[in-house]
Design a protein around this motif. Structure first.
Motif, PDB file in Angstrom:
ATOM      1  N   LEU A  47      -7.613  -1.643  -5.614  1.00  0.00           N
ATOM      2  CA  LEU A  47      -6.163  -1.711  -5.410  1.00  0.00           C
ATOM      3  C   LEU A  47      -5.408  -0.692  -6.256  1.00  0.00           C
ATOM      4  N   GLU A  48      -5.926  -0.356  -7.427  1.00  0.00           N
ATOM      5  CA  GLU A  48      -5.230   0.606  -8.302  1.00  0.00           C
ATOM      6  C   GLU A  48      -4.967   1.935  -7.612  1.00  0.00           C
ATOM      7  N   GLY A  49      -5.878   2.350  -6.750  1.00  0.00           N
ATOM      8  CA  GLY A  49      -5.719   3.631  -6.068  1.00  0.00           C
ATOM      9  C   GLY A  49      -5.042   3.543  -4.715  1.00  0.00           C
TER      10      GLY A  49
ATOM     11  N   PHE B 148       0.835  -1.194   0.000  1.00  0.00           N
ATOM     12  CA  PHE B 148       0.000   0.000   0.000  1.00  0.00           C
ATOM     13  C   PHE B 148       0.872   1.246   0.000  1.00  0.00           C
ATOM     14  N   GLY B 149       0.341   2.320  -0.569  1.00  0.00           N
ATOM     15  CA  GLY B 149       0.986   3.614  -0.439  1.00  0.00           C
ATOM     16  C   GLY B 149       1.720   4.085  -1.674  1.00  0.00           C
ATOM     17  N   PRO B 150       2.154   5.344  -1.629  1.00  0.00           N
ATOM     18  CA  PRO B 150       2.834   5.961  -2.753  1.00  0.00           C
ATOM     19  C   PRO B 150       4.311   5.580  -2.815  1.00  0.00           C
ATOM     20  N   LEU B 151       4.933   5.934  -3.939  1.00  0.00           N
ATOM     21  CA  LEU B 151       6.394   5.933  -4.023  1.00  0.00           C
ATOM     22  C   LEU B 151       6.818   7.344  -3.644  1.00  0.00           C
ATOM     23  N   VAL B 152       7.682   7.465  -2.656  1.00  0.00           N
ATOM     24  CA  VAL B 152       8.139   8.787  -2.220  1.00  0.00           C
ATOM     25  C   VAL B 152       9.656   8.837  -2.304  1.00  0.00           C
TER      26      VAL B 152
END
Length: 200
Positions: A182-184, A1-5
């Motif tokens: 899941l895409e979001g 889960f979560g963004p790439l940062v």
């Protein structure tokens, strides 16, 4: 889960010493979210420190990964973007240091106009440098803030990493909202996503 940062931090000799005195260290050695947030505040408040944070939410990340076709090339793009933005904030900076996540040429090729003028060093365990350690803390803060905010929005705690709890949470979200959820929320090219979708 979560963004790439991906984050970058500019320091000079004085601000690096101030970060050291503030207890800045590799974020992987810090288990407390409260401590990450406290150190992030210290980094932002330190004189002489500039920073740039690139956050790519899961939906955009999945699109970009499909376009790049390779995680290392996507990481290189994000690192190059952070370096370029910092070059504009700190035009006199002579060098950049990056954690080495792929063959050196991958990041070198991704550098943009101003980044190509720098002396670029890439090394494993670069977080031993205070600028890279500070960047890892800012990136981690952005990541945990995103998970907390998105979890509150959907009414579910979004766990970190890869574990049975992560898979169970994902399967419950799929049952409630359908597989497109899941895409979001997640980076769907990883094996865990395929396993969860198959199981659900």
């Amino acid at each position: 889960f979560g963004p790439l940062v991906i984050a970058g931090v500019y320091v000079d000799a004085i601000s690096a010493r101030l970060l050291m005195d503030s207890g800045i260290q590799d974020s992987k050695r810090i288990s407390s979210d409260r401590r990450i947030r406290g150190l992030s505040e210290k980094i932002r408040d330190t004189d002489g420190v500039d920073f740039e944070i690139i956050s790519i939410g899961p939906e955009r990340y999945n699109e970009m990964h499909a376009s790049f076709g390779n995680l290392n090339r996507l990481l290189a793009w994000g690192h190059a973007r952070a370096i370029e933005d910092l070059c504009q904030l700190c035009p006199d900076c002579p060098r950049a240091l990056s954690d080495k996540f792929a063959h050196g040429r991958v990041l070198e090729r991704a550098l943009m106009e101003n980044g190509r003028k720098l002396v670029l060093e890439q090394r494993t365990k670069a977080e031993s440098d205070y600028a890279v350690a500070a960047a890892s803390i800012l990136a981690r803060e952005k990541f945990i803030d995103w998970l907390d905010a998105k979890g509150s929005e959907i009414g579910t705690v979004l766990p970190r990493g890869v574990s049975a709890n992560v898979k169970n949470t994902a399967m419950e979200l799929i049952r409630t909202h359908g597989p497109e959820v899941l895409e979001g929320l997640a980076k769907t090219h990883f094996k865990t996503a395929a396993e969860v979708l198959a199981a659900a």
